[in-house]
Structure formats: C-alpha cells, structure tokens
Design a protein around this motif. Structure first.
Motif, PDB file in Angstrom:
ATOM      1  N   ILE A 248      51.792  55.387  48.389  1.00 32.21           N
ATOM      2  CA  ILE A 248      50.412  55.252  48.862  1.00 32.21           C
ATOM      3  C   ILE A 248      49.727  54.226  47.964  1.00 32.21           C
ATOM      4  O   ILE A 248      49.300  54.543  46.845  1.00 32.21           O
ATOM      5  CB  ILE A 248      49.684  56.605  48.831  1.00 32.21           C
ATOM      6  CG1 ILE A 248      50.429  57.621  49.711  1.00 32.21           C
ATOM      7  CG2 ILE A 248      48.241  56.448  49.316  1.00 32.21           C
ATOM      8  CD1 ILE A 248      49.891  59.031  49.604  1.00 32.21           C
ATOM      9  N   ASN A 249      49.651  53.001  48.435  1.00 31.43           N
ATOM     10  CA  ASN A 249      49.196  51.873  47.621  1.00 31.43           C
ATOM     11  C   ASN A 249      47.735  51.525  47.869  1.00 31.43           C
ATOM     12  O   ASN A 249      47.194  51.751  48.961  1.00 31.43           O
ATOM     13  CB  ASN A 249      50.045  50.633  47.919  1.00 31.43           C
ATOM     14  CG  ASN A 249      51.450  50.748  47.361  1.00 31.43           C
ATOM     15  OD1 ASN A 249      51.629  51.059  46.194  1.00 31.43           O
ATOM     16  ND2 ASN A 249      52.442  50.501  48.196  1.00 31.43           N
ATOM     17  N   GLU A 250      47.124  50.953  46.863  1.00 29.42           N
ATOM     18  CA  GLU A 250      45.821  50.290  47.008  1.00 29.42           C
ATOM     19  C   GLU A 250      45.944  48.948  46.290  1.00 29.42           C
ATOM     20  O   GLU A 250      45.420  48.728  45.210  1.00 29.42           O
ATOM     21  CB  GLU A 250      44.701  51.142  46.413  1.00 29.42           C
ATOM     22  CG  GLU A 250      43.317  50.602  46.735  1.00 29.42           C
ATOM     23  CD  GLU A 250      42.202  51.613  46.498  1.00 29.42           C
ATOM     24  OE1 GLU A 250      41.038  51.257  46.723  1.00 29.42           O
ATOM     25  OE2 GLU A 250      42.508  52.755  46.097  1.00 29.42           O
ATOM     26  N   THR A 251      46.687  48.063  46.946  1.00 30.88           N
ATOM     27  CA  THR A 251      47.117  46.817  46.309  1.00 30.88           C
ATOM     28  C   THR A 251      46.897  45.638  47.248  1.00 30.88           C
ATOM     29  O   THR A 251      47.273  45.696  48.421  1.00 30.88           O
ATOM     30  CB  THR A 251      48.616  46.907  45.948  1.00 30.88           C
ATOM     31  OG1 THR A 251      48.836  48.044  45.118  1.00 30.88           O
ATOM     32  CG2 THR A 251      49.070  45.655  45.224  1.00 30.88           C
ATOM     33  N   SER A 252      46.306  44.577  46.744  1.00 31.48           N
ATOM     34  CA  SER A 252      46.131  43.368  47.552  1.00 31.48           C
ATOM     35  C   SER A 252      46.332  42.139  46.684  1.00 31.48           C
ATOM     36  O   SER A 252      45.965  42.117  45.501  1.00 31.48           O
ATOM     37  CB  SER A 252      44.741  43.325  48.203  1.00 31.48           C
ATOM     38  OG  SER A 252      43.724  43.351  47.223  1.00 31.48           O
ATOM     39  N   ALA A 253      46.928  41.125  47.273  1.00 32.07           N
ATOM     40  CA  ALA A 253      47.154  39.870  46.557  1.00 32.07           C
ATOM     41  C   ALA A 253      45.856  39.079  46.478  1.00 32.07           C
ATOM     42  O   ALA A 253      45.077  39.037  47.436  1.00 32.07           O
ATOM     43  CB  ALA A 253      48.229  39.059  47.259  1.00 32.07           C
ATOM     44  N   ASN A 254      45.634  38.445  45.348  1.00 35.16           N
ATOM     45  CA  ASN A 254      44.465  37.575  45.186  1.00 35.16           C
ATOM     46  C   ASN A 254      44.709  36.192  45.781  1.00 35.16           C
ATOM     47  O   ASN A 254      43.768  35.469  46.109  1.00 35.16           O
ATOM     48  CB  ASN A 254      44.113  37.439  43.712  1.00 35.16           C
ATOM     49  CG  ASN A 254      43.865  38.785  43.046  1.00 35.16           C
ATOM     50  OD1 ASN A 254      43.365  39.704  43.684  1.00 35.16           O
ATOM     51  ND2 ASN A 254      44.232  38.904  41.788  1.00 35.16           N
ATOM     52  N   VAL A 255      45.978  35.819  45.904  1.00 37.23           N
ATOM     53  CA  VAL A 255      46.389  34.536  46.475  1.00 37.23           C
ATOM     54  C   VAL A 255      47.579  34.817  47.386  1.00 37.23           C
ATOM     55  O   VAL A 255      48.469  35.582  47.028  1.00 37.23           O
ATOM     56  CB  VAL A 255      46.794  33.532  45.371  1.00 37.23           C
ATOM     57  CG1 VAL A 255      47.291  32.239  45.985  1.00 37.23           C
ATOM     58  CG2 VAL A 255      45.619  33.265  44.428  1.00 37.23           C
ATOM     59  N   TYR A 256      47.593  34.189  48.569  1.00 38.23           N
ATOM     60  CA  TYR A 256      48.632  34.462  49.560  1.00 38.23           C
ATOM     61  C   TYR A 256      49.738  33.412  49.589  1.00 38.23           C
ATOM     62  O   TYR A 256      50.766  33.629  50.235  1.00 38.23           O
ATOM     63  CB  TYR A 256      48.012  34.542  50.955  1.00 38.23           C
ATOM     64  CG  TYR A 256      47.359  35.858  51.298  1.00 38.23           C
ATOM     65  CD1 TYR A 256      47.023  36.788  50.322  1.00 38.23           C
ATOM     66  CD2 TYR A 256      47.064  36.179  52.627  1.00 38.23           C
ATOM     67  CE1 TYR A 256      46.421  37.985  50.655  1.00 38.23           C
ATOM     68  CE2 TYR A 256      46.470  37.377  52.963  1.00 38.23           C
ATOM     69  CZ  TYR A 256      46.132  38.276  51.973  1.00 38.23           C
ATOM     70  OH  TYR A 256      45.529  39.473  52.308  1.00 38.23           O
TER      71      TYR A 256
END
Length: 540
Positions: A248-256
């Motif tokens: 169960i993640n709460e993770t996002s990339a700052n750059v794609y």
C-alpha cells in the motif's frame, strides 16, 4: 452468519437472459454478532459511480459514455491483440536487462533476455517507455527522484471462483468490506474486501493483515478457512485460483523522464485502488505521451514538446496518489468506529452494541459513522478527481487569455467543472445534423491523431485559417462549425453554454482531447493568431 461489507457494483451486469441491465451501485458496510460475511448483517450502503439519483445527471452531462468496471485482467486481453495488429511486437517472457542512452539524443540501446531460451539480444530504439509497474527497473535505473510517505502496510489478493449469485440477488455490489471486530481473526487475515470480477462467480478477495503483521508468502491453503468465514455460507464451494501480495504505497515521482526515456503508469505513481484511478491514470499518461512522440518523430513538432509530458502529467499523478491514500484513511476511520481496533473481540462487540444504543454514546458513534460514510460517498462519486485535470505547460497556449485560470467553484474532487480554458479537457456536448440523425459528441469530432478547431456562426474565417495553417505547418488540423445552419447542430444547446467563447470564436483541441488554445471571436488577424498558437504548442 452476520455480514459486513462495502460494495460498489458494476454498471452493466448480465441478467438471466444474458442481456445487460443497469443496476444501482452501492457501498455496504456491515458486521454482526456472528462475524462479518457476504451472507450476514448489513450496516450501511452507499450509491456509487454515478448511480445516486442526486448525481446521475452530472455523469451523463460529463461524458457520452457510461462508466465501465473493467479489471486489468480483462482489459489486457483486449488491448494485446489490438496492439500486435497495429505494428507493436509484444514479446512475452522477456525482461529488460539494461539500457544505455546514446549521446546527443541518438536513442536508447537496450539489452533484453528471452526467459524461455535464455537468449540475450539488443534492440536500439528512439525512445524507451518504462511502463513496468510499481517495481519499475527503468525508473530505478534512471534514478528518478520520488516523494515517498510512510507506507500503509501491505495487502493480499486472492482470486477466487465461487458462485454467490443467490447471496447477491438483493445485495448487488461488487465491492464488499467484511469487518469482524467481535471475532478472533488471524494476524495475516484481519479485514476482508470481496470485489466482483465476473458476476457473480469470480471474485478478488483482498485481505488486509493487522498492523505490524509479518509480510511473507503463504500458500492458498492458509487462506481457505478465512475465505470460508468471509463468504459466510458453508453451502458455497470455492476455489482459490491465485495469491499475490501488494504494497500500500503513497509514492510519486517528482520527474517522469530523462533524455529519451519516459516512465509512466505505476512506475511513477503508486497508490491503493481507492477512487478506481489506477488504470485510468496509466492510460491518460500514455495518451498524453503518445501523440507528442508521434509528432516529434514525424517532424511535426520540436523535441521540446516532449518536455511537456512531465509538466502536465506529474502534478496529476501526485494528486491521484494523495487522493487515493486520503480515501483509504477514510475507510480506516470506519474500521475504527465499528470496533476493529479494539483490544479484543469483547470490546469490539461492545463498540457494535454502542452503535445501536439509545444513549449519548450511541448517538455520538452513529453521528461519527454517518460523517465517515459521507466521506466515502465523496470517493464513490469523485467525478471531479477523474476529469478535472488542468494542464500548464509549453503545449498549452494562454497568451491570449485576458484573465488567469479561474478557481474551481465547487469541490474539485467530487464535482467535474467543464471549461474550455486552455489546459482543460474538451467538454462533452451532444451534436447532430439538422435533419433526423444519430447524435454524436463534441469528443467525436476531436482526437484521431490530429488537432481540431471548433467554431460557430460568424467563424467561417477559422475554417479557412485552419486549412492554411495546417498546410503551412504540415500538421493535420481539421475544423468544424457548430450552430444553426452549420455542419453540426448544437442538439440541446449545451455547447453554447460550455464553449466560453463567442459564436465566431474558436476552440483549438489537441489530439488528446485537451484544449490547446482558444480565441473569443474571429478577427482579421485570426490566421496569424492560430499560427502563432500552433507553433508555440508544437515547440516550433
């Protein structure tokens, strides 16, 4: 047995004759003295996915299409043949070993391994797209920076075959939360959520362990007794067809992206399935990127257009990660109110009794429970978070806008607010011919790999301008006129309310159905303005 659950059924389900009929989506939360199960006591249900009588109109106004509940296991078999028949080589049982970006944007050198033959070979490509999921090797190799908040533990997916049609007849939901605070439960299988895959015989049983439980691989046999308890009807036979765990993640990339390598989908935004935004967001990433890559590779746009992918999609992915996790935390509050965090089953049973009591404590618990359910309703009718994307990038031209982008007038998570302000998605409105004919949507005029310009009475100059600018730039650009006596009639006069420009004005739509630019009215310098906007959007 007593049951509890939360349910959101699919929009179209087969009836006894094999036809499709629309049913009301809802969400159930229940429990009871004998423990929560599919066959037991219900504590609450909520309309969802546009089936609330108060919200149906919002969904019909937002889109010409009905919502469709289509899990990835059913979607991929549809997409794969389409891809393979349209120039894509789908190589299964193949892994990416490594990749190197060539100097001066000359492409990417990839090393692949066939897992069947153990053959290693190389492929040189113009671009590499990392759609390789939440454990993305490509994102890791690129060393993309991520924002990662403390995780919510893990969950287990059990794919099960079980005919529960007789239980579901009066409880047609596809997502049932099953809570048993008044019973002992194993640490590795605390709370259950049974989600319909194929009505009403194939299900995904999602198991949430107790906080702090050890994460380890377990065979299907370890879950048999727990699944039987959650179904709650011993006459139903079932088979566990697969077991998998997920974080169960709460993770996002700052750059794609970096250079010629672009990551998309779960590789750059990782979150629980609340709001049902996972596959949708992945598809939107691909849709946003595909036309830009095609235009650059064909020489129709400058390479800088590709930079707009990160500028537009990263904020969307970041917001989806936040909203999905916030909604999951709303569910946790319901678990708490129904006694699941109590120290022992007797205290859990007491919490349930209190919910029914004619007492100040009972009134307070019911009020908190109903308030929590309202937040779940906001999730189940989160049309805004699905459709309110607002892009800001070099691929959006706002220089002709007299005012900055207006703020949302209503809750942007719950309510979709259509607009033609550059960066918003093209609003849906029904069109037709003046003579009896099948209705189409404004969306049907757009897309198809080209730019689209929409105008109306007094805007004939835009039609000629679109021809000349498209020819000058060598870019597909088609123009349509909407209004009395024009190519398309505004069937319910909805477009005139939504277009936000005068009849002679225009709205320029990108190939991905997002507004690139608009002009309030036709003026003599219209062709120059259109050309300037197109060149800016295309980084030319």
């Amino acid at each position: 047995m007593a049951a509890n659950g939360i349910a959101n059924p699919t929009t179209a389900l087969p009836n006894a004759n094999g036809d499709s009929k629309k049913i009301i989506d809802y969400l159930i939360v229940g429990t009871g003295p004998a423990g929560g199960s599919m066959a037991g006591e219900e504590y609450a249900r909520i309309f969802s996915w546009g089936n609330s009588p108060r919200r149906k109109g919002d969904y019909e106004l937002a889109s010409p299409s009905e919502p469709l509940d289509l899990p990835q296991t059913l979607l991929e078999p549809l997409l794969t043949p389409c891809a393979s028949q349209n120039g894509f080589h789908c190589r299964f049982s193949t892994e990416l070993v490594s990749f190197d970006q060539l100097p001066e944007g000359a492409g990417v050198h990839c090393t692949l391994r066939d897992l069947v033959s153990d053959l290693t070979y190389t492929v040189r490509c113009k671009h590499l797209f990392g759609a390789d999921g939440g454990r993305s090797r490509i994102a890791k190799s690129l060393e993309l920076p991520f924002t990662e908040k403390p995780g919510g533990g893990f969950a287990i997916n059990l794919l099960i075959e079980a005919d529960m049609s007789h239980i579901i007849d009066d409880r047609k939901g596809n997502l049932h939360w099953l809570l048993q605070p008044d019973r002992e439960s194993p640490d590795f299988a605390w709370i259950g959520c049974i989600r319909m895959v194929k009505p009403w015989h194939e299900w995904l049983c999602i198991i949430f362990p107790k906080p702090g439980a050890e994460r380890k691989a377990r065979p299907a046999e370890d879950y048999v007794d727990r699944v039987r308890e959650l179904i709650g009807d011993d006459s139903i036979s079932f088979e566990i067809k697969g077991v998998s765990t997920w974080q169960i993640n709460e993770t996002s990339a700052n750059v794609y992206s970096k250079g010629s390598v672009f990551c998309l989908g779960d590789a750059v935004h990782r979150h629980p399935p609340n709001h049902g935004l996972g596959s949708n967001t992945c598809v939107q990433d691909a849709h946003n990127l595909a036309w830009k890559v095609a235009y650059v590779n064909r020489g129709w746009a400058g390479p800088a257009l590709l930079d707009s992918y990160n500028a537009e999609r990263q904020p969307v992915g970041q917001d989806v990660v936040f909203q999905a996790n916030a909604s999951l935390r709303n569910h946790i509050e319901i678990w708490r109110l129904l006694g699941n965090f109590e120290a022992n089953p007797s205290d859990g049973a007491a919490a349930l009794r209190e919910l029914k009591e004619d007492s100040p404590a009972g009134f307070k618990r019911r009020a908190r429970f109903q308030a929590a359910l309202k937040l779940i309703d906001r999730e189940e009718h989160g049309l805004g978070v699905e459709m309110n994307q607002r892009y800001t990038s070099t691929a959006i031209y706002t220089a002709d806008e007299p005012e900055p982008r207006p703020a949302f007038a209503r809750d942007p998570v719950e309510h979709y607010q259509p607009s033609t302000y550059p960066g918003a998605r093209l609003p849906h409105a029904w069109l037709s011919n003046a003579v009896p004919s099948k209705a189409i949507s404004t969306l049907d005029l757009a897309g198809k790999g080209r730019f689209t310009l929409l105008t109306g009475i007094g805007g004939d100059g835009w039609l000629e301008a679109a021809k000349q600018v498209g020819a000058e730039l060598g870019v597909p650009l088609e123009a349509f006129s909407i209004g009395y006596g024009k190519q398309w009639a505004d069937r319910y006069l909805e477009w005139q309310k939504l277009r936000e420009v005068e009849e002679s004005g225009c709205v320029l739509v990108r190939p991905d159905y997002f507004i690139a630019w608009r002009c309030s009215r036709w003026e003599k310098d219209g062709m120059e303005r259109l050309g300037r906007a197109m060149r800016s959007v295309l980084s030319r």
